[in-house]
Design a protein around this motif. Structure first.
Motif, PDB file in Angstrom:
ATOM      1  N   MET A   1       6.526  25.832   9.152  1.00 24.90           N
ATOM      2  CA  MET A   1       6.421  27.114   8.316  1.00 24.90           C
ATOM      3  C   MET A   1       7.270  27.026   7.519  1.00 24.90           C
ATOM      4  O   MET A   1       8.184  27.805   7.375  1.00 24.90           O
ATOM      5  CB  MET A   1       5.717  28.280   9.026  1.00 24.90           C
ATOM      6  N   ARG A   2       7.542  25.500   6.850  1.00 31.18           N
ATOM      7  CA  ARG A   2       8.766  25.292   6.161  1.00 31.18           C
ATOM      8  C   ARG A   2       8.035  26.110   4.834  1.00 31.18           C
ATOM      9  O   ARG A   2       9.216  26.439   4.136  1.00 31.18           O
ATOM     10  CB  ARG A   2       9.209  24.187   5.779  1.00 31.18           C
ATOM     11  N   LEU A   3       7.793  26.879   4.225  1.00 33.38           N
ATOM     12  CA  LEU A   3       6.606  27.003   3.270  1.00 33.38           C
ATOM     13  C   LEU A   3       7.399  28.858   3.344  1.00 33.38           C
ATOM     14  O   LEU A   3       7.733  29.053   2.798  1.00 33.38           O
ATOM     15  CB  LEU A   3       5.381  26.837   2.833  1.00 33.38           C
ATOM     16  N   LEU A   4       7.056  29.126   4.355  1.00 43.14           N
ATOM     17  CA  LEU A   4       7.215  30.826   4.523  1.00 43.14           C
ATOM     18  C   LEU A   4       8.529  30.559   4.413  1.00 43.14           C
ATOM     19  O   LEU A   4       9.406  31.401   3.900  1.00 43.14           O
ATOM     20  CB  LEU A   4       6.240  31.090   6.024  1.00 43.14           C
ATOM     21  N   LYS A   5       9.788  29.831   4.908  1.00 44.42           N
ATOM     22  CA  LYS A   5      11.084  29.980   4.933  1.00 44.42           C
ATOM     23  C   LYS A   5      11.748  30.206   3.268  1.00 44.42           C
ATOM     24  O   LYS A   5      12.235  30.383   2.770  1.00 44.42           O
ATOM     25  CB  LYS A   5      11.292  28.338   5.923  1.00 44.42           C
ATOM     26  N   ARG A   6      10.706  28.828   2.839  1.00 42.36           N
ATOM     27  CA  ARG A   6      11.010  29.096   1.027  1.00 42.36           C
ATOM     28  C   ARG A   6      10.912  30.603   1.014  1.00 42.36           C
ATOM     29  O   ARG A   6      11.430  30.886   0.182  1.00 42.36           O
ATOM     30  CB  ARG A   6      10.913  28.149   0.700  1.00 42.36           C
ATOM     31  N   ASP A 335      -1.345  37.699   4.286  1.00 42.04           N
ATOM     32  CA  ASP A 335      -0.499  35.918   4.921  1.00 42.04           C
ATOM     33  C   ASP A 335       0.485  36.648   5.256  1.00 42.04           C
ATOM     34  O   ASP A 335       0.861  35.744   6.110  1.00 42.04           O
ATOM     35  CB  ASP A 335      -0.276  35.181   3.389  1.00 42.04           C
ATOM     36  N   MET A 336       0.689  37.433   4.874  1.00 40.29           N
ATOM     37  CA  MET A 336       2.654  38.001   6.056  1.00 40.29           C
ATOM     38  C   MET A 336       2.117  38.793   6.761  1.00 40.29           C
ATOM     39  O   MET A 336       2.872  38.344   8.229  1.00 40.29           O
ATOM     40  CB  MET A 336       3.381  39.265   4.811  1.00 40.29           C
ATOM     41  N   ALA A 337       1.025  39.520   7.129  1.00 42.77           N
ATOM     42  CA  ALA A 337       0.296  40.217   8.625  1.00 42.77           C
ATOM     43  C   ALA A 337       0.295  39.346   9.253  1.00 42.77           C
ATOM     44  O   ALA A 337       0.469  38.795  10.430  1.00 42.77           O
ATOM     45  CB  ALA A 337      -0.908  40.318   8.185  1.00 42.77           C
ATOM     46  N   ALA A 338      -0.712  37.624   9.273  1.00 38.00           N
ATOM     47  CA  ALA A 338      -0.498  36.484   9.196  1.00 38.00           C
ATOM     48  C   ALA A 338       0.547  35.613  10.417  1.00 38.00           C
ATOM     49  O   ALA A 338       1.115  36.062  11.254  1.00 38.00           O
ATOM     50  CB  ALA A 338      -1.606  35.677   8.625  1.00 38.00           C
ATOM     51  N   ALA A 339       2.084  35.576   9.749  1.00 35.66           N
ATOM     52  CA  ALA A 339       2.488  35.360   9.640  1.00 35.66           C
ATOM     53  C   ALA A 339       3.631  36.025  10.910  1.00 35.66           C
ATOM     54  O   ALA A 339       3.988  35.589  11.948  1.00 35.66           O
ATOM     55  CB  ALA A 339       4.111  35.502   7.891  1.00 35.66           C
ATOM     56  N   VAL A 341       2.097  38.181  12.940  1.00 36.82           N
ATOM     57  CA  VAL A 341       0.915  37.876  14.053  1.00 36.82           C
ATOM     58  C   VAL A 341       1.628  36.362  14.956  1.00 36.82           C
ATOM     59  O   VAL A 341       1.756  36.655  16.012  1.00 36.82           O
ATOM     60  CB  VAL A 341      -0.236  37.951  13.744  1.00 36.82           C
ATOM     61  N   LEU A 342       1.850  35.428  14.330  1.00 35.03           N
ATOM     62  CA  LEU A 342       2.214  34.355  14.174  1.00 35.03           C
ATOM     63  C   LEU A 342       3.720  34.302  14.763  1.00 35.03           C
ATOM     64  O   LEU A 342       4.773  33.111  15.470  1.00 35.03           O
ATOM     65  CB  LEU A 342       1.725  33.015  13.062  1.00 35.03           C
ATOM     66  N   GLY A 343       4.753  35.407  14.781  1.00 36.28           N
ATOM     67  CA  GLY A 343       5.737  35.528  15.504  1.00 36.28           C
ATOM     68  C   GLY A 343       6.851  35.450  14.211  1.00 36.28           C
ATOM     69  O   GLY A 343       7.711  34.425  14.813  1.00 36.28           O
ATOM     70  N   GLU A 344       6.850  34.918  12.773  1.00 37.32           N
ATOM     71  CA  GLU A 344       7.031  33.931  12.237  1.00 37.32           C
ATOM     72  C   GLU A 344       8.167  35.234  11.360  1.00 37.32           C
ATOM     73  O   GLU A 344       7.460  36.423  11.208  1.00 37.32           O
ATOM     74  CB  GLU A 344       6.170  33.949  10.304  1.00 37.32           C
ATOM     75  N   ASP A 345       8.940  34.908  10.448  1.00 41.23           N
ATOM     76  CA  ASP A 345      10.616  35.623  10.022  1.00 41.23           C
ATOM     77  C   ASP A 345       9.542  35.580   8.728  1.00 41.23           C
ATOM     78  O   ASP A 345       9.360  35.363   8.057  1.00 41.23           O
ATOM     79  CB  ASP A 345      11.571  34.940  10.189  1.00 41.23           C
ATOM     80  N   VAL A 346       9.685  37.161   8.575  1.00 41.01           N
ATOM     81  CA  VAL A 346       9.240  37.493   7.313  1.00 41.01           C
ATOM     82  C   VAL A 346      10.125  37.780   5.895  1.00 41.01           C
ATOM     83  O   VAL A 346      10.885  38.996   6.718  1.00 41.01           O
ATOM     84  CB  VAL A 346       7.499  37.998   7.040  1.00 41.01           C
TER      85      VAL A 346
END
Ligand code: BGC
Length: 370
Positions: A1-6, A335-339, A341-346
């Motif tokens: 999830m490179r884009l989320l990091k951006r 999108d943030m909610a889904a992220a 759920v996927l265990g991503e940092d937001v």
């Protein structure tokens, strides 16, 4: 999830600018506001990329995940548009099951809403999207969610900058998605400055106005009130406030307030500022009933870009409005909610840009809304 990091990186920049503006001098604020506008535009684009990244990563994984949503009250024109898009996007675009997306009405009662949140927690929902009745409840609600290990996305009613910073400092899974209300206020002021007489219809050198406010606990109401007038005074325009009254975002209340104000102040009123369009529509009813004509002997501005208000701008019955982009906000929140759920940092704060709506671009905005 490179884009989320951006997205995260831009989110940090955005927050820094926000805090600068909050404590800076007038000059600093102007620079900060300009930077903020650019940053918000960037994060808007990023929100789109984030959506793509989330969609790519989501696959069928969301089908057994549960999202609990609570809206501060269902009886709010703007939040109705917002929640409709939120539900559509979660189900149609992100693959959540319809029955797993549960939306509750907070009925403008914080105790009732806190109960709903407690029930979501007991039923082990995977993520919550909350439009708090009182944004001051954020610390308490965040603690409840944190203890249960449930991430939370706050929308529309912004908690304090200190609370948002705490999520970051303590690595709490909480985030805010919204718009910087200073921008919408500034746009309203600019719309008055862009009229042929800069709002001074009677030519006495002073712009006399009334301000119809939303719920004053809400930062959107505070900032729109302050920054609409600041845009005028920053441009060297002298102003006189005849009346400032809370209309709680409500059309009927605003109609009454403006009716009474027109009776009391009559022709002295040159501009009617409303913190949102629902109230501007109420104001317009009273303006017309009093035989006044918008853009001829009185100016009227709102915020949100409700379809009816944009049509009024096109027809010359409102001077302007500002698009409070519920589509991008709802999509970004989902999108943030889904992220989560996927265990991503937001990132802790995610801002969407406002768009100024005047006669020139009203048709374009209307097409987008349809
Ligand atoms: C909108 C209002 C709405 C309020 C609810 C604001 O951002 O402009 O129309 O009533 O949010 O909190």
């Amino acid at each position: 999830m490179r884009l989320l990091k951006r997205a995260a990186a831009i989110g940090i920049a955005s927050l820094m600018v926000l805090s600068m503006a909050a404590c800076g001098s007038g000059a600093k604020e102007t620079t900060a506001a300009a930077t903020e506008a650019t940053t918000a535009a960037e994060s808007n684009t990023t929100a789109e990329s984030t959506a793509e990244a989330v969609k790519e990563a989501v696959g069928g994984d969301m089908s057994d995940k549960k999202v609990g949503i609570s809206i501060y009250k269902f009886d709010d024109n703007f939040m109705t548009l917002y929640r409709t898009e939120l539900q559509r996007y979660l189900v149609d675009e992100l693959g959540f099951k319809k029955e797993n997306v549960v939306v509750q009405d907070g009925k403008n009662d914080q105790a009732e809403q806190t109960n709903q949140i407690q029930n979501f927690i007991t039923q082990k929902y995977d993520v919550l999207i909350l439009n708090l009745v009182q944004s001051s409840s954020a610390p308490e609600v965040t603690e409840m969610c944190k203890e249960a290990g449930i991430p939370v996305v706050y929308i529309n009613r912004e908690p304090t900058v200190e609370e948002e910073q705490r999520w970051k400092d303590e690595s709490i899974k909480a985030t805010y998605v919204g718009c910087d209300a200073r921008q919408s206020g500034t746009y309203q002021g600019e719309q008055i400055l862009e009229t042929s007489n800069k709002g001074d219809i009677n030519g006495d050198g002073v712009v006399s106005y009334i301000m119809v406010q939303g719920d004053p606990e809400n930062v959107d109401a505070q900032y729109r009130t302050e920054f609409s007038i600041k845009a005028l005074t920053d441009a060297g325009v002298e102003v006189k406030e005849l009346l400032k009254q809370r209309g709680d975002w409500d059309q009927a209340k605003a109609q009454q307030i403006v009716q009474d104000a027109l009776t009391q102040y009559g022709d002295q009123i040159e501009v009617v500022f409303c913190n949102n369009d629902a109230m501007a529509l109420g104001a317009l009813q009273s303006i017309e009933a009093a035989g006044r004509k918008v853009n001829e002997d009185i100016y009227l501005v709102g915020v949100d870009a409700l379809t009816e208000a944009v049509q009024n701008v096109l027809d010359g019955k409102m001077t302007g409005t500002v698009f409070n982009d519920h589509l991008s906000q709802a999509q970004s929140a989902a999108d943030m909610a889904a992220a989560f759920v996927l265990g991503e940092d937001v990132e802790n704060v995610n801002m969407v840009d406002y768009v100024k709506v005047t006669k020139d671009n009203a048709q374009e905005v209307l097409d987008k809304l349809k």
